[in-house]
Structures are given as C-alpha cells and as structure tokens.
Write an enzyme that holds these catalytic residues in place. Sequence first.
Site, PDB file in Angstrom:
ATOM      1  N   ASN A  23       0.809  -1.225   0.000  1.00 30.85           N
ATOM      2  CA  ASN A  23       0.000   0.000   0.000  1.00 30.85           C
ATOM      3  C   ASN A  23       0.843   1.276   0.000  1.00 30.85           C
ATOM      4  O   ASN A  23       0.318   2.353  -0.238  1.00 30.85           O
ATOM      5  CB  ASN A  23      -0.993  -0.015   1.171  1.00 30.85           C
ATOM      6  CG  ASN A  23      -2.063  -1.071   0.956  1.00 30.85           C
ATOM      7  OD1 ASN A  23      -2.184  -1.617  -0.148  1.00 30.85           O
ATOM      8  ND2 ASN A  23      -2.815  -1.372   1.989  1.00 30.85           N
ATOM      9  N   CYS A 118     -15.935  -3.127  -4.436  1.00 29.96           N
ATOM     10  CA  CYS A 118     -15.173  -4.387  -4.355  1.00 29.96           C
ATOM     11  C   CYS A 118     -15.845  -5.223  -3.261  1.00 29.96           C
ATOM     12  O   CYS A 118     -16.834  -4.823  -2.666  1.00 29.96           O
ATOM     13  CB  CYS A 118     -13.714  -4.115  -4.052  1.00 29.96           C
ATOM     14  SG  CYS A 118     -13.427  -3.734  -2.331  1.00 29.96           S
ATOM     15  N   ARG A 123     -16.864   1.557  -1.446  1.00 32.92           N
ATOM     16  CA  ARG A 123     -15.571   2.239  -1.616  1.00 32.92           C
ATOM     17  C   ARG A 123     -15.653   3.397  -2.624  1.00 32.92           C
ATOM     18  O   ARG A 123     -15.020   3.396  -3.668  1.00 32.92           O
ATOM     19  CB  ARG A 123     -14.507   1.212  -1.980  1.00 32.92           C
ATOM     20  CG  ARG A 123     -14.431   0.149  -0.884  1.00 32.92           C
ATOM     21  CD  ARG A 123     -13.283  -0.766  -0.975  1.00 32.92           C
ATOM     22  NE  ARG A 123     -12.027  -0.123  -0.676  1.00 32.92           N
ATOM     23  CZ  ARG A 123     -10.866  -0.740  -0.857  1.00 32.92           C
ATOM     24  NH1 ARG A 123     -10.851  -1.959  -1.345  1.00 32.92           N
ATOM     25  NH2 ARG A 123      -9.726  -0.132  -0.586  1.00 32.92           N
ATOM     26  N   ASP A 308      -6.918  -3.803   8.112  1.00 31.40           N
ATOM     27  CA  ASP A 308      -6.297  -4.843   7.270  1.00 31.40           C
ATOM     28  C   ASP A 308      -5.742  -6.002   8.085  1.00 31.40           C
ATOM     29  O   ASP A 308      -5.264  -6.979   7.508  1.00 31.40           O
ATOM     30  CB  ASP A 308      -5.168  -4.241   6.425  1.00 31.40           C
ATOM     31  CG  ASP A 308      -5.708  -3.294   5.372  1.00 31.40           C
ATOM     32  OD1 ASP A 308      -4.897  -2.561   4.781  1.00 31.40           O
ATOM     33  OD2 ASP A 308      -6.936  -3.264   5.180  1.00 31.40           O
TER      34      ASP A 308
HETATM   35  C1  EPZ Z   1      -6.472   1.942   1.699  1.00 33.76           C
HETATM   36  O1  EPZ Z   1      -7.672   1.833   0.956  1.00 33.76           O
HETATM   37  C2  EPZ Z   1      -5.802   0.586   1.577  1.00 33.76           C
HETATM   38  N1  EPZ Z   1      -5.508   0.297   0.167  1.00 33.76           N
HETATM   39  C3  EPZ Z   1      -6.715  -0.500   2.154  1.00 33.76           C
HETATM   40  O2  EPZ Z   1      -6.011  -1.739   2.096  1.00 33.76           O
HETATM   41  C4  EPZ Z   1      -6.998  -0.166   3.612  1.00 33.76           C
HETATM   42  O3  EPZ Z   1      -7.900  -1.128   4.130  1.00 33.76           O
HETATM   43  C5  EPZ Z   1      -7.624   1.236   3.705  1.00 33.76           C
HETATM   44  O4  EPZ Z   1      -6.740   2.199   3.093  1.00 33.76           O
HETATM   45  C6  EPZ Z   1      -7.863   1.658   5.151  1.00 33.76           C
HETATM   46  O5  EPZ Z   1      -6.663   1.632   5.861  1.00 33.76           O
HETATM   47  C7  EPZ Z   1      -4.433   0.891  -0.407  1.00 33.76           C
HETATM   48  O6  EPZ Z   1      -3.723   1.658   0.211  1.00 33.76           O
HETATM   49  C8  EPZ Z   1      -4.184   0.554  -1.836  1.00 33.76           C
HETATM   50  P1  EPZ Z   1      -9.859   4.708   2.657  1.00 33.76           P
HETATM   51  P2  EPZ Z   1      -8.539   3.183   0.651  1.00 33.76           P
HETATM   52  O7  EPZ Z   1     -10.032   5.723   1.579  1.00 33.76           O
HETATM   53  O8  EPZ Z   1      -7.630   4.318   0.440  1.00 33.76           O
HETATM   54  C9  EPZ Z   1     -14.504   5.546   2.743  1.00 33.76           C
HETATM   55  C10 EPZ Z   1      -5.674  -3.998   1.604  1.00 33.76           C
HETATM   56  O9  EPZ Z   1      -6.183  -5.018   2.063  1.00 33.76           O
HETATM   57  N2  EPZ Z   1     -14.233   6.488   1.634  1.00 33.76           N
HETATM   58  O10 EPZ Z   1      -9.014   5.047   3.848  1.00 33.76           O
HETATM   59  O11 EPZ Z   1      -9.516   2.841  -0.405  1.00 33.76           O
HETATM   60  C11 EPZ Z   1     -14.274   4.103   2.339  1.00 33.76           C
HETATM   61  O12 EPZ Z   1     -15.423   3.568   1.709  1.00 33.76           O
HETATM   62  C12 EPZ Z   1      -6.536  -2.799   1.281  1.00 33.76           C
HETATM   63  O13 EPZ Z   1      -4.448  -3.823   1.389  1.00 33.76           O
HETATM   64  C13 EPZ Z   1     -15.249   7.321   1.177  1.00 33.76           C
HETATM   65  O14 EPZ Z   1     -16.370   7.275   1.684  1.00 33.76           O
HETATM   66  O15 EPZ Z   1      -9.311   3.355   2.045  1.00 33.76           O
HETATM   67  C14 EPZ Z   1     -13.960   3.447   3.657  1.00 33.76           C
HETATM   68  O16 EPZ Z   1     -15.199   3.139   4.291  1.00 33.76           O
HETATM   69  C15 EPZ Z   1      -8.008  -3.071   1.528  1.00 33.76           C
HETATM   70  N3  EPZ Z   1     -14.994   8.190   0.155  1.00 33.76           N
HETATM   71  C16 EPZ Z   1     -13.242   4.538   4.454  1.00 33.76           C
HETATM   72  O17 EPZ Z   1     -13.545   5.770   3.782  1.00 33.76           O
HETATM   73  C17 EPZ Z   1     -13.753   8.265  -0.430  1.00 33.76           C
HETATM   74  O18 EPZ Z   1     -13.563   9.088  -1.348  1.00 33.76           O
HETATM   75  C18 EPZ Z   1     -11.728   4.380   4.474  1.00 33.76           C
HETATM   76  O19 EPZ Z   1     -11.301   4.240   3.134  1.00 33.76           O
HETATM   77  C19 EPZ Z   1     -12.735   7.408   0.037  1.00 33.76           C
HETATM   78  C20 EPZ Z   1     -12.990   6.539   1.071  1.00 33.76           C
END
Ligand code: EPZ
Length: 422
Positions: A23, A118, A123, A308
């Site tokens: 990540n 996903c 997401r 994670d």
């Molecule tokens: C990153 O995903 C990681 N992926 C994820 O790891 C990890 O679980 C996640 O951060 C949380 O730590 C990568 O870095 C490639 P978020 P990301 O934006 O950036 C909501 C793995 O297993 N949200 O922090 O997509 C979202 O739906 C993966 O390695 C919005 O609502 O996570 C979630 O509920 C899985 N609007 C929460 O925020 C947005 O525009 C946190 O998501 C963006 C996110």
Amino acid sequence: MDQIVVTGNGPLKGEIPIAGAKNACLTLMPATLLTDAPLTLTNAPRLSDIKTMKALLESLGAEVQALQDGKVLVMASHDLTSRRADYDIVRKMRASILVLGPLLARYGDAEVSLPGGCAIGARPVDLHLRGLEALGATLDLRDGYVHAKAPGGLKGAEFEFPLVSVGATENVLMAATLAKGTSVLKNVAREPEIVDLARCLRRMGADIEGEGTDTIVVHGVAALGGATHPVVADRIELGTYLLAPAIAGGEVECVGGSRDLIAAFADKLEEAGVEITQTNRGVKAAHKTGRIKAVDVTTQPFPGFPTDLQAQMMALMCTAEGTSVLEETIFENRFMHAPELTRMGARIEVSGGTARVTGVDRLKGAPVMATDLRASVSLILAGLAAEGETVVNRVYHLDRGYESVEDKLSACGARIERMRAA
Ligand code: EPZ
C-alpha cells in the site's frame, strides 16, 4: 485456479523476511507521473497488484523497468502518450485512482475510470474528487469516467477531509505538491504509507510538513525532480506473520519490520498472551505455553488497530479462551472470512459491523474459499493449527498482497503447499 493446502503441524520456528509495503508502493509508483525525471523505488514487493500498477503506468506511456526480480522499479514518464486510465485496468485494482492527482497536477487534464466497488464495500472516491476540486480542478463525471481539468494548473487551498481516507489523502497530497501556493490539508490519514509517500515526494523536491499528524501543509513548487526511495516495510504483512506463531505456537522473527508500525496491533497481541519483542533485525513473536486469551478489537484509522489485520486477528480469536468482540468501523462488509472460519468449526456471530467470536479448543481443516486479500490469509493462519487439512481456493486474492506465503511459512516448519491449477 491454484489452491493452497495447509495441514496443522505443531509449533513454528524460524524467521520470515518482510517485504516492502504494497500500500506504500501503490501510491509511490503513480508519483512518477509528477516529474519527467527518473524515480527509482527499492525494496519493492513482488505482487500482482504491483504488476497491475506497472501495466497501468505503461498504458499511459510511462516507462517502468522491474529490476532485481522486481525488487527495484526504475520509472520515467517524460513522454506520456495518454492521460486516460481505462476501466479494464482500474476495475481490477482500485488503487488505480491514484494516477488522477498526479496527472492533473502535471498535465492539467486526466480521464480516469471510476473504480467501482469491491468485495469489502462500495468504496466511493467522492473524497478524492472533493479534495481535487478544492485545489481548483473541474471534474465532470460521465460514462463511468472522471474527466478532470485544471487548465491553468492547480491552486493551493485549505481543505478539511470530512472523514479520514488513506487514498484521498494520497491523491490530494501528490496533486498539491505542484499546485501554485500553499495547501493546508486537515483530517488527513496518518498511516505509515502516507509518511513514506511524503518522504519520497520530499526527496523529489516537494515542500511538505506535518505528515503523520492530522494536518499536512504543502508549499507548491514549479517542478519535481527524480529520486531513489526505499519502500517502507509492509506493516500488514508483518502483523500477519506475527500471528502465525500466536496461532500455531512457537516463535518467529519477522526480519525488516518494526514494532512502531503496528503498535496498536502488537499491544492487543500482548494482551492476548503473545510475547512480542523488538530485535535489532525486526520483531519476534512467541507463544510457547498457555492458551491465548480472548481480547476485544475495534478497527480505527492509524494509529489505531488496522482494518487490514482484523480478519487475521479473528483467526487467532477462534481458538482463544473466552469471547472476543471485533468491531469493524472502516468498511461495511469485511467479515466474509467469518462463514469460512465457521466451516472450520469456529463459533462466530456477525451482526452488522460487529463479530462475536467464542473460542473453541481446536479448529478442523476444511475446504474454504478466499473472498478478499486479507480474508484469504486469515484462512491460511487458521489452517496452521487446525486438525487435518485446509484447502484454500481462489488464492489469486492472496497473490495480490503476499509474496510466496507458502515459502515463507514452510521455512518456519509449517506444512503448506501450493497446488498449481492444471
Ligand atoms: C487503503 O484503501 C488501503 N488500500 C486499504 O487496504 C486499507 O484497508 C484502507 O486504506 C484503510 O486503511 C491501499 O492503500 C491501496 P480509505 P482506501 O479511503 O484508500 C470511505 C488492503 O487489504 N471512503 O481510507 O480505499 C471508504 O469507503 C486494502 O491492502 C469514502 O467514503 O481506504 C472506507 O469506508 C483493503 N470516500 C473509508 O472511507 C472516499 O472518497 C476508508 O477508506 C474514500 C474513502
């Protein structure tokens, strides 16, 4: 499709090398789009997601050379031929959205497919888009793509994220480095991968302060240069492998990680009765006597307990003494490993974002199905101590985020092998 077969084989003993963070690498690679100078990443992990990001960058016209069996990535994007990230790549990997900020900042226009949901949740990317609009971008959503424009370049601004988002923080941080003026980004993610990205951008000439806190200040610069940057150790891989001796018994030293990357997780492991030691090479976990105790876990943005590692922790709680309550607060559907663990004899009740796990003496091996990256590895961990054979199907999920799990675990005495599909 390949399968992984695990047979409970008693306590583990040995060491496991921890790779660079998936990540971190997935946000460091798009940073090459911010400059026409070469960007070199060392300690890169060998994973299918990294290959997917390589293919995406090459589809834009960037050069990505994978050297030393993929551990070194030498990238350059001086002659981009396209600024469109197609759906057929983006749908395979959500992190593809991270090319949007850099393309917009450097070229003033980008077309990036919306990633879609996903297995673990819808997401959305609304926070990515609102942050980029705050920097002056105009975004037009049509036919499943974000058509982004910033003809006069981006302008520094103050923006507070309504909720903490790792990806949105990364996208907006990268874009802000080339915006005219200063940006003050509030309620940003504090994950080590964000800190690693800021360090790399600073090596490239960006002017950034505050990474790792909830506010990052970026003074835009006219251009960024090249750099060579080591990808930070993968804290999720680290936490995953520290759980192996906790579940199977024995002692494993994870070489290349450090406790501070997983402090909240390590505290919970110690509360459950696992001995965690920071060594001069990495982190060691030992569980030699007594039964693991049930502990309660609530996932939070860093520095809290990482979402994670929730599935992997659930695997440990399945045979702990007592009842554990696991709260998943980040994603809306991240308990798909629960029914698979139940097939192995676990006692788990899921209700919304809460799972109650009542420990049983021992799990029984069974054929199980991987549903997402972290769920798949939790099934392997459960199989390490289960009676008999566990066959994990759909291991392509696993290969997205873990280098050769079977080699790393069998080097510590686990009975685990990959059955390659015909
Ligand atoms: C990153 O995903 C990681 N992926 C994820 O790891 C990890 O679980 C996640 O951060 C949380 O730590 C990568 O870095 C490639 P978020 P990301 O934006 O950036 C909501 C793995 O297993 N949200 O922090 O997509 C979202 O739906 C993966 O390695 C919005 O609502 O996570 C979630 O509920 C899985 N609007 C929460 O925020 C947005 O525009 C946190 O998501 C963006 C996110």
